[in-house]
Design a protein around this motif. Sequence first.
Motif, PDB file in Angstrom:
ATOM      1  N   UNK A  53       8.298 -16.027  -6.489  1.00  0.00           N
ATOM      2  CA  UNK A  53       8.075 -14.920  -5.578  1.00  0.00           C
ATOM      3  C   UNK A  53       6.715 -15.084  -4.918  1.00  0.00           C
ATOM      4  N   UNK A  54       6.676 -14.774  -3.651  1.00  0.00           N
ATOM      5  CA  UNK A  54       5.403 -14.773  -2.950  1.00  0.00           C
ATOM      6  C   UNK A  54       4.611 -13.555  -3.396  1.00  0.00           C
ATOM      7  N   UNK A  55       3.288 -13.651  -3.380  1.00  0.00           N
ATOM      8  CA  UNK A  55       2.499 -12.473  -3.743  1.00  0.00           C
ATOM      9  C   UNK A  55       2.633 -11.411  -2.654  1.00  0.00           C
ATOM     10  N   UNK A  56       2.291 -10.165  -3.003  1.00  0.00           N
ATOM     11  CA  UNK A  56       2.303  -9.153  -1.961  1.00  0.00           C
ATOM     12  C   UNK A  56       1.114  -9.422  -1.031  1.00  0.00           C
ATOM     13  N   UNK A  57       1.102  -8.849   0.171  1.00  0.00           N
ATOM     14  CA  UNK A  57       0.072  -9.171   1.152  1.00  0.00           C
ATOM     15  C   UNK A  57      -1.360  -8.981   0.661  1.00  0.00           C
ATOM     16  N   UNK A  58      -1.629  -7.876  -0.017  1.00  0.00           N
ATOM     17  CA  UNK A  58      -2.996  -7.616  -0.480  1.00  0.00           C
ATOM     18  C   UNK A  58      -3.407  -8.621  -1.552  1.00  0.00           C
ATOM     19  N   UNK A  59      -2.492  -8.962  -2.446  1.00  0.00           N
ATOM     20  CA  UNK A  59      -2.789  -9.967  -3.472  1.00  0.00           C
ATOM     21  C   UNK A  59      -3.077 -11.320  -2.817  1.00  0.00           C
ATOM     22  N   UNK A  60      -2.344 -11.648  -1.757  1.00  0.00           N
ATOM     23  CA  UNK A  60      -2.577 -12.907  -1.051  1.00  0.00           C
ATOM     24  C   UNK A  60      -3.967 -12.916  -0.416  1.00  0.00           C
ATOM     25  N   UNK A  61      -4.369 -11.795   0.155  1.00  0.00           N
ATOM     26  CA  UNK A  61      -5.702 -11.701   0.767  1.00  0.00           C
ATOM     27  C   UNK A  61      -6.780 -11.821  -0.307  1.00  0.00           C
ATOM     28  N   UNK A  62      -6.627 -11.091  -1.407  1.00  0.00           N
ATOM     29  CA  UNK A  62      -7.607 -11.167  -2.503  1.00  0.00           C
ATOM     30  C   UNK A  62      -7.719 -12.598  -3.036  1.00  0.00           C
ATOM     31  N   UNK A  63      -6.590 -13.260  -3.211  1.00  0.00           N
ATOM     32  CA  UNK A  63      -6.599 -14.644  -3.705  1.00  0.00           C
ATOM     33  C   UNK A  63      -7.363 -15.547  -2.731  1.00  0.00           C
ATOM     34  N   UNK A  73     -16.619  -8.022   4.136  1.00  0.00           N
ATOM     35  CA  UNK A  73     -17.183  -8.037   5.501  1.00  0.00           C
ATOM     36  C   UNK A  73     -16.704  -9.255   6.299  1.00  0.00           C
ATOM     37  N   UNK A  74     -16.329 -10.340   5.605  1.00  0.00           N
ATOM     38  CA  UNK A  74     -15.838 -11.539   6.289  1.00  0.00           C
ATOM     39  C   UNK A  74     -14.459 -11.321   6.904  1.00  0.00           C
ATOM     40  N   UNK A  75     -13.771 -10.254   6.503  1.00  0.00           N
ATOM     41  CA  UNK A  75     -12.439  -9.965   7.026  1.00  0.00           C
ATOM     42  C   UNK A  75     -12.470  -9.089   8.270  1.00  0.00           C
ATOM     43  N   UNK A  76     -13.633  -8.558   8.624  1.00  0.00           N
ATOM     44  CA  UNK A  76     -13.744  -7.663   9.777  1.00  0.00           C
ATOM     45  C   UNK A  76     -13.183  -8.278  11.062  1.00  0.00           C
ATOM     46  N   UNK A  77     -13.455  -9.548  11.371  1.00  0.00           N
ATOM     47  CA  UNK A  77     -12.899 -10.111  12.617  1.00  0.00           C
ATOM     48  C   UNK A  77     -11.368 -10.177  12.631  1.00  0.00           C
ATOM     49  N   UNK A  78     -10.755 -10.141  11.472  1.00  0.00           N
ATOM     50  CA  UNK A  78      -9.304 -10.303  11.375  1.00  0.00           C
ATOM     51  C   UNK A  78      -8.568  -8.972  11.188  1.00  0.00           C
ATOM     52  N   UNK A  79      -9.232  -8.005  10.546  1.00  0.00           N
ATOM     53  CA  UNK A  79      -8.573  -6.741  10.236  1.00  0.00           C
ATOM     54  C   UNK A  79      -9.108  -5.594  11.086  1.00  0.00           C
ATOM     55  N   UNK A  80     -10.384  -5.606  11.370  1.00  0.00           N
ATOM     56  CA  UNK A  80     -10.982  -4.524  12.147  1.00  0.00           C
ATOM     57  C   UNK A  80     -12.258  -4.055  11.484  1.00  0.00           C
ATOM     58  N   UNK A  81     -12.545  -2.780  11.599  1.00  0.00           N
ATOM     59  CA  UNK A  81     -13.786  -2.221  11.073  1.00  0.00           C
ATOM     60  C   UNK A  81     -13.879  -2.393   9.554  1.00  0.00           C
ATOM     61  N   UNK A  82     -15.082  -2.206   9.060  1.00  0.00           N
ATOM     62  CA  UNK A  82     -15.313  -2.305   7.615  1.00  0.00           C
ATOM     63  C   UNK A  82     -14.438  -1.293   6.861  1.00  0.00           C
ATOM     64  N   UNK A  83     -14.337  -0.085   7.411  1.00  0.00           N
ATOM     65  CA  UNK A  83     -13.505   0.953   6.781  1.00  0.00           C
ATOM     66  C   UNK A  83     -12.042   0.513   6.739  1.00  0.00           C
ATOM     67  N   UNK A  84     -11.560  -0.091   7.812  1.00  0.00           N
ATOM     68  CA  UNK A  84     -10.166  -0.539   7.857  1.00  0.00           C
ATOM     69  C   UNK A  84      -9.938  -1.661   6.842  1.00  0.00           C
ATOM     70  N   UNK A  86     -11.434  -2.052   3.967  1.00  0.00           N
ATOM     71  CA  UNK A  86     -11.333  -1.430   2.648  1.00  0.00           C
ATOM     72  C   UNK A  86     -10.026  -0.654   2.491  1.00  0.00           C
ATOM     73  N   UNK A  87      -9.541  -0.042   3.557  1.00  0.00           N
ATOM     74  CA  UNK A  87      -8.253   0.648   3.480  1.00  0.00           C
ATOM     75  C   UNK A  87      -7.133  -0.338   3.151  1.00  0.00           C
ATOM     76  N   UNK A  88      -7.168  -1.500   3.794  1.00  0.00           N
ATOM     77  CA  UNK A  88      -6.148  -2.526   3.528  1.00  0.00           C
ATOM     78  C   UNK A  88      -6.295  -3.047   2.107  1.00  0.00           C
ATOM     79  N   UNK A  89      -7.509  -3.399   1.706  1.00  0.00           N
ATOM     80  CA  UNK A  89      -7.722  -3.966   0.373  1.00  0.00           C
ATOM     81  C   UNK A  89      -7.403  -2.975  -0.742  1.00  0.00           C
ATOM     82  N   UNK A  90      -7.519  -1.677  -0.458  1.00  0.00           N
ATOM     83  CA  UNK A  90      -7.203  -0.645  -1.453  1.00  0.00           C
ATOM     84  C   UNK A  90      -5.787  -0.089  -1.274  1.00  0.00           C
ATOM     85  N   UNK A  91      -4.989  -0.770  -0.454  1.00  0.00           N
ATOM     86  CA  UNK A  91      -3.573  -0.435  -0.239  1.00  0.00           C
ATOM     87  C   UNK A  91      -3.357   0.958   0.349  1.00  0.00           C
TER      88      UNK A  91
END
Length: 133
Positions: A53-63, A73-84, A86-91
Motif C-alpha cells: 500500500x502506498x502511504x497516505x499523502x501526509x505520511x509521504x510528505x513527512x517521509x 518552512x521548506x514546503x511553503x513554495x509548494x503548499x502555500x503560507x506557513x499556516x497552510x 501546518x494545516x496540511x501536516x496536521x491533517x
Amino acid sequence: MDIEPIKTKRDYHRTLKEIEGLMTAKRNTPEGDRLDVLVTLVEAWEARHYPLDLPDPVAAIHYHMEQNELAPKDLIPYIGSRARVYEVLNRKRSLSLRMIWRLHQGLGIPAESLIKGDADATAKQVARVSSPA
C-alpha cells in the motif's frame, strides 16, 4: 528453456532459490535470459500476493521531509503560507491538485502517494459543501 508458472508458495520459494543461483549470470546468455524470466514471474507473484500500500499523502510528505532534512518552512513554495503548511501536516486541510502538482514537480514526491486517500477527503468536502444546512 523450461519454465513453469508460479502457482503455490512452494513454487515461489523454489523459484527464489533458482534465482539466487543465477544471480551471477551474464546478460544475453541462456542463464541471463532465464534469470530475467524468473525475476518477472516472481515480481508478478509478489505483486498479487504481497501488495504494497502506498502511504497516505501526509505520511509521504513527512517521509520525504525526513529523508531530505526539510523543515515545514521548506514546503511553503509548494503548499502555500506557513499556516497552510501546518494545516496540511496536521491533517486539517487536504492537498489541492495544485499542491500535489507542485510537491511532485518540485520535490519529486510520487504523485500516486500524494493522491492516495485524498479522493476520500475531497468527496467528504464536496458532500459537506453540497448538503443543505
